[in-house]
Design a protein around this motif. Sequence first.
Motif, PDB file in Angstrom:
ATOM      1  N   ILE A 137      -3.760   0.474  -9.551  1.00 33.38           N
ATOM      2  CA  ILE A 137      -3.127   0.952 -10.786  1.00 33.38           C
ATOM      3  C   ILE A 137      -2.502   2.331 -10.604  1.00 33.38           C
ATOM      4  O   ILE A 137      -1.613   2.715 -11.360  1.00 33.38           O
ATOM      5  CB  ILE A 137      -4.127   0.977 -11.958  1.00 33.38           C
ATOM      6  N   GLY A 138      -2.969   3.065  -9.589  1.00 35.08           N
ATOM      7  CA  GLY A 138      -2.425   4.401  -9.347  1.00 35.08           C
ATOM      8  C   GLY A 138      -1.334   4.435  -8.295  1.00 35.08           C
ATOM      9  O   GLY A 138      -1.034   5.495  -7.745  1.00 35.08           O
ATOM     10  N   LEU A 194     -14.104  -0.688  -7.530  1.00 33.82           N
ATOM     11  CA  LEU A 194     -13.521   0.322  -8.412  1.00 33.82           C
ATOM     12  C   LEU A 194     -12.445   1.132  -7.698  1.00 33.82           C
ATOM     13  O   LEU A 194     -11.372   1.398  -8.260  1.00 33.82           O
ATOM     14  CB  LEU A 194     -14.622   1.253  -8.931  1.00 33.82           C
ATOM     15  N   PHE A 195     -12.733   1.487  -6.441  1.00 32.64           N
ATOM     16  CA  PHE A 195     -11.766   2.267  -5.662  1.00 32.64           C
ATOM     17  C   PHE A 195     -10.480   1.469  -5.426  1.00 32.64           C
ATOM     18  O   PHE A 195      -9.375   1.997  -5.545  1.00 32.64           O
ATOM     19  CB  PHE A 195     -12.400   2.662  -4.327  1.00 32.64           C
ATOM     20  N   SER A 253      -1.450  -5.765   0.681  1.00 31.81           N
ATOM     21  CA  SER A 253      -1.750  -6.463  -0.572  1.00 31.81           C
ATOM     22  C   SER A 253      -1.819  -5.493  -1.742  1.00 31.81           C
ATOM     23  O   SER A 253      -1.540  -5.867  -2.883  1.00 31.81           O
ATOM     24  CB  SER A 253      -3.066  -7.225  -0.446  1.00 31.81           C
ATOM     25  N   LEU A 254      -2.180  -4.242  -1.471  1.00 26.43           N
ATOM     26  CA  LEU A 254      -2.247  -3.232  -2.524  1.00 26.43           C
ATOM     27  C   LEU A 254      -0.875  -2.650  -2.834  1.00 26.43           C
ATOM     28  O   LEU A 254      -0.484  -2.544  -4.009  1.00 26.43           O
ATOM     29  CB  LEU A 254      -3.195  -2.103  -2.107  1.00 26.43           C
ATOM     30  N   TRP A 255      -0.128  -2.281  -1.789  1.00 28.49           N
ATOM     31  CA  TRP A 255       1.102  -1.510  -1.988  1.00 28.49           C
ATOM     32  C   TRP A 255       2.329  -2.115  -1.312  1.00 28.49           C
ATOM     33  O   TRP A 255       3.340  -1.430  -1.152  1.00 28.49           O
ATOM     34  CB  TRP A 255       0.913  -0.085  -1.475  1.00 28.49           C
ATOM     35  N   GLY A 256       2.269  -3.366  -0.873  1.00 26.46           N
ATOM     36  CA  GLY A 256       3.442  -4.016  -0.309  1.00 26.46           C
ATOM     37  C   GLY A 256       3.856  -3.413   1.028  1.00 26.46           C
ATOM     38  O   GLY A 256       3.013  -3.057   1.862  1.00 26.46           O
ATOM     39  N   ILE A 257       5.170  -3.288   1.227  1.00 30.14           N
ATOM     40  CA  ILE A 257       5.699  -2.770   2.494  1.00 30.14           C
ATOM     41  C   ILE A 257       5.233  -1.341   2.745  1.00 30.14           C
ATOM     42  O   ILE A 257       4.900  -0.965   3.875  1.00 30.14           O
ATOM     43  CB  ILE A 257       7.235  -2.843   2.493  1.00 30.14           C
ATOM     44  N   ALA A 258       5.201  -0.525   1.693  1.00 31.03           N
ATOM     45  CA  ALA A 258       4.738   0.863   1.843  1.00 31.03           C
ATOM     46  C   ALA A 258       3.302   0.893   2.355  1.00 31.03           C
ATOM     47  O   ALA A 258       2.954   1.707   3.222  1.00 31.03           O
ATOM     48  CB  ALA A 258       4.851   1.595   0.511  1.00 31.03           C
ATOM     49  N   GLY A 259       2.447   0.014   1.829  1.00 32.58           N
ATOM     50  CA  GLY A 259       1.069  -0.046   2.297  1.00 32.58           C
ATOM     51  C   GLY A 259       0.969  -0.494   3.744  1.00 32.58           C
ATOM     52  O   GLY A 259       0.132   0.002   4.498  1.00 32.58           O
TER      53      GLY A 259
END
Length: 355
Positions: free
Chosen positions: A33-34, A26-27, A315-321
């Motif tokens: 999505i956020g 869930l997290f 994998s969640l946020w791309g380069i920023a992640g």
Amino acid sequence: MEQEQLERSWQSKLQATVYILLFVILFGWLLKIGQNFLLPVLIAIISMYILVTLTDWLGRLWILKYTPEWFRRIIVVIGFVIFTLGFSHIVIVTGEQILSAAPTYQHNLEKMVQQLGIKYGWAQDADWNSIRELTIDRINMQTVISYLITTITSFSSMVVLIIVYAMFLIAEKGRFADKLSKAFPNGRADRTKNILIDINKKIGDYLAVKTLINIILAVICFIILWIFGVEYALFWALIIGILNYIPYIGSLLGVIFPVSLALVQFGSIQITIVIAILLTIAQMYVGNVLEPKMIGKQINLSAFVVLVSLSLWSSLWGIAGAILAIPLTSIVIIILAEFQTTRPYTLLLMDNIED
């Protein structure tokens, strides 16, 4: 009786494991999505750590040693706003210029390949023609450059939000201790405060020193690119500095991008190889000599955990992640280390458990 207690114990452990897995899923879903909301907030928090540490550093200088803290904060915030807006402007303007020059780069690439084919007698080879049709002829420089610039300029759309969030966070910092004591009575405020102090110390110092190292690397790379006449040297130097926040692969990407541009700009393998060697030497010096000396063991994470966190956050946020992977993972580990039930797991994630 003992058998029933044992079964109940296993059931409770299994139930707890299931709840943890559901919470993690869930997290992760909420993080995904956020992204548009969370990224500017987290970047602003990371920026605040850097700015607060820089404010403390300014207080050690003899010129600003006796100035009030609010004055030093204003200086740092003004510098942060100028740098952020300047970086955003350079990215947007340079991106448009690179896109407009894409047809020239495409022509230089095709010309270089044609000359190599003639020089080594590949031009009439059926296998070489097949390989070329499947590789070089399918490369559209405008499409490739457009994708890279779009990825980079996506950060520019967050600039205003990041600046606003960071300024309000710095303004709230002075009153946070008082809010904490009222929000968590009965001694819980002290524990929470100690966690935040630990996070501020480790993450703040790491990010500030890492930023200084990246600036040094960017300056060295700018000089190398400028001497050889590589177009948009300042832009690529800034990109190299930003990518160096990413562990392991950041330094590799920082060499690949400007070297690829040098190849299509000059159409010369010899010049490109020299530039690649010099940039690699600069990266190796910073990564193997300067960085260990300046940072040391401020971030105590095993290499495997660094790789896993890098894969997870990217994998969640791309380069920023990928850029935020180390600070975010370190914050999570510091928080988990404060609780008796989760402390053993943090030892498995650390590089040196004696620290």
